[in-house]
Motif scaffolding. Sequence first.
Motif, PDB file in Angstrom:
ATOM      1  N   GLY A 161       0.793  -1.225   0.000  1.00 54.30           N
ATOM      2  CA  GLY A 161       0.000   0.000   0.000  1.00 54.30           C
ATOM      3  C   GLY A 161       0.825   1.273   0.000  1.00 54.30           C
ATOM      4  N   ARG A 162       2.044   1.199  -0.522  1.00 55.49           N
ATOM      5  CA  ARG A 162       2.926   2.373  -0.525  1.00 55.49           C
ATOM      6  C   ARG A 162       2.501   3.419  -1.533  1.00 55.49           C
ATOM      7  NH1 ARG A 162       8.359  -0.165  -1.841  1.00 55.49           N
ATOM      8  NH2 ARG A 162       6.991  -1.229  -3.287  1.00 55.49           N
ATOM      9  N   PHE A 163       1.876   2.993  -2.636  1.00 58.12           N
ATOM     10  CA  PHE A 163       1.350   3.956  -3.599  1.00 58.12           C
ATOM     11  C   PHE A 163       0.177   3.352  -4.356  1.00 58.12           C
ATOM     12  CE2 PHE A 163       5.302   2.119  -5.228  1.00 58.12           C
ATOM     13  CZ  PHE A 163       4.902   1.524  -6.414  1.00 58.12           C
ATOM     14  N   SER A 164      -0.733   4.230  -4.730  1.00 58.12           N
ATOM     15  CA  SER A 164      -1.886   3.885  -5.562  1.00 58.12           C
ATOM     16  C   SER A 164      -1.859   4.814  -6.760  1.00 58.12           C
ATOM     17  CB  SER A 164      -3.195   4.095  -4.791  1.00 58.12           C
ATOM     18  OG  SER A 164      -3.272   3.242  -3.681  1.00 58.12           O
ATOM     19  N   PHE A 165      -2.366   4.339  -7.890  1.00 55.14           N
ATOM     20  CA  PHE A 165      -2.333   5.175  -9.087  1.00 55.14           C
ATOM     21  C   PHE A 165      -3.569   4.937  -9.941  1.00 55.14           C
ATOM     22  CE2 PHE A 165       0.106   1.314  -9.628  1.00 55.14           C
ATOM     23  CZ  PHE A 165      -0.372   0.772 -10.819  1.00 55.14           C
ATOM     24  N   SER A 166      -4.035   6.015 -10.555  1.00 55.47           N
ATOM     25  CA  SER A 166      -5.164   5.943 -11.481  1.00 55.47           C
ATOM     26  C   SER A 166      -4.742   6.569 -12.799  1.00 55.47           C
ATOM     27  CB  SER A 166      -6.373   6.687 -10.925  1.00 55.47           C
ATOM     28  OG  SER A 166      -6.902   6.008  -9.814  1.00 55.47           O
ATOM     29  N   ARG A 167      -5.218   5.962 -13.875  1.00 57.40           N
ATOM     30  CA  ARG A 167      -4.914   6.463 -15.216  1.00 57.40           C
ATOM     31  C   ARG A 167      -6.209   6.961 -15.849  1.00 57.40           C
ATOM     32  NH1 ARG A 167      -3.632   3.255 -20.615  1.00 57.40           N
ATOM     33  NH2 ARG A 167      -2.468   4.842 -21.735  1.00 57.40           N
TER      34      ARG A 167
ATOM     35  N   VAL B 156      -0.851   9.761  -9.094  1.00 60.19           N
ATOM     36  CA  VAL B 156      -0.176   8.824  -8.192  1.00 60.19           C
ATOM     37  C   VAL B 156      -0.191   9.401  -6.785  1.00 60.19           C
ATOM     38  CG1 VAL B 156       1.985   7.618  -7.685  1.00 60.19           C
ATOM     39  CG2 VAL B 156       1.341   8.067 -10.060  1.00 60.19           C
ATOM     40  N   CYS B 157      -0.575   8.578  -5.832  1.00 66.19           N
ATOM     41  CA  CYS B 157      -0.529   8.965  -4.424  1.00 66.19           C
ATOM     42  C   CYS B 157       0.434   8.010  -3.726  1.00 66.19           C
ATOM     43  CB  CYS B 157      -1.918   8.861  -3.800  1.00 66.19           C
ATOM     44  SG  CYS B 157      -1.923   9.295  -2.047  1.00 66.19           S
ATOM     45  N   GLY B 158       1.477   8.556  -3.132  1.00 63.19           N
ATOM     46  CA  GLY B 158       2.473   7.729  -2.464  1.00 63.19           C
ATOM     47  C   GLY B 158       2.598   8.059  -0.998  1.00 63.19           C
ATOM     48  N   TYR B 159       3.029   7.066  -0.236  1.00 59.70           N
ATOM     49  CA  TYR B 159       3.266   7.254   1.196  1.00 59.70           C
ATOM     50  C   TYR B 159       4.598   6.615   1.553  1.00 59.70           C
ATOM     51  CZ  TYR B 159       2.792   6.930   6.243  1.00 59.70           C
ATOM     52  OH  TYR B 159       3.013   7.030   7.584  1.00 59.70           O
ATOM     53  N   GLN B 160       5.579   7.464   1.842  1.00 59.28           N
ATOM     54  CA  GLN B 160       6.889   6.981   2.264  1.00 59.28           C
ATOM     55  C   GLN B 160       6.943   7.086   3.784  1.00 59.28           C
ATOM     56  OE1 GLN B 160      10.272   9.509   1.777  1.00 59.28           O
ATOM     57  NE2 GLN B 160      11.566   7.799   1.193  1.00 59.28           N
TER      58      GLN B 160
END
Length: 134
Positions: free
Chosen positions: A76-82, A94-98
């Motif tokens: 679940g570190r990143f989700s992305f939609s095109r 892109v939504c990322g969580y570091q």
Amino acid sequence: VALNETKINVKHNQNVNGLAQLFNGGEAEVKVVHGCNYHDGAISKIQQGGTAVLTFGPLIEQFDHMNSGTDATGLGRFSFSRYIGDNGIATWVVCGYQPCVSKGPSTSYQQQRRYFIAKGRPDTKPRDKFFEDL
């Protein structure tokens, strides 16, 4: 809409409402791409970390479900939609969580450490690996 640190353990049997239900506007259709750690089990309804991209309104028509998703590790570190526009040009959100370096057992950082240790890569640093995989 991009969300990080969603804190939702979708594997927990008491989490019957996902993000689509939480953001459901009645007549408005909502598409959700949500990532969380699928490896730590269903210990609690709340799980640190997680990312999501929500789509609604006119963008629904341009949403490309087949090319949207989450990171391949299942952390679940990143989700992305095109989205594909009328002119054929694709745009990615892109939504990322570091995660921050932290020691608590339920933190996203420690969840990722356990994952990499279980995969035989104990020297992998979750913060560095985030950028490598993104």
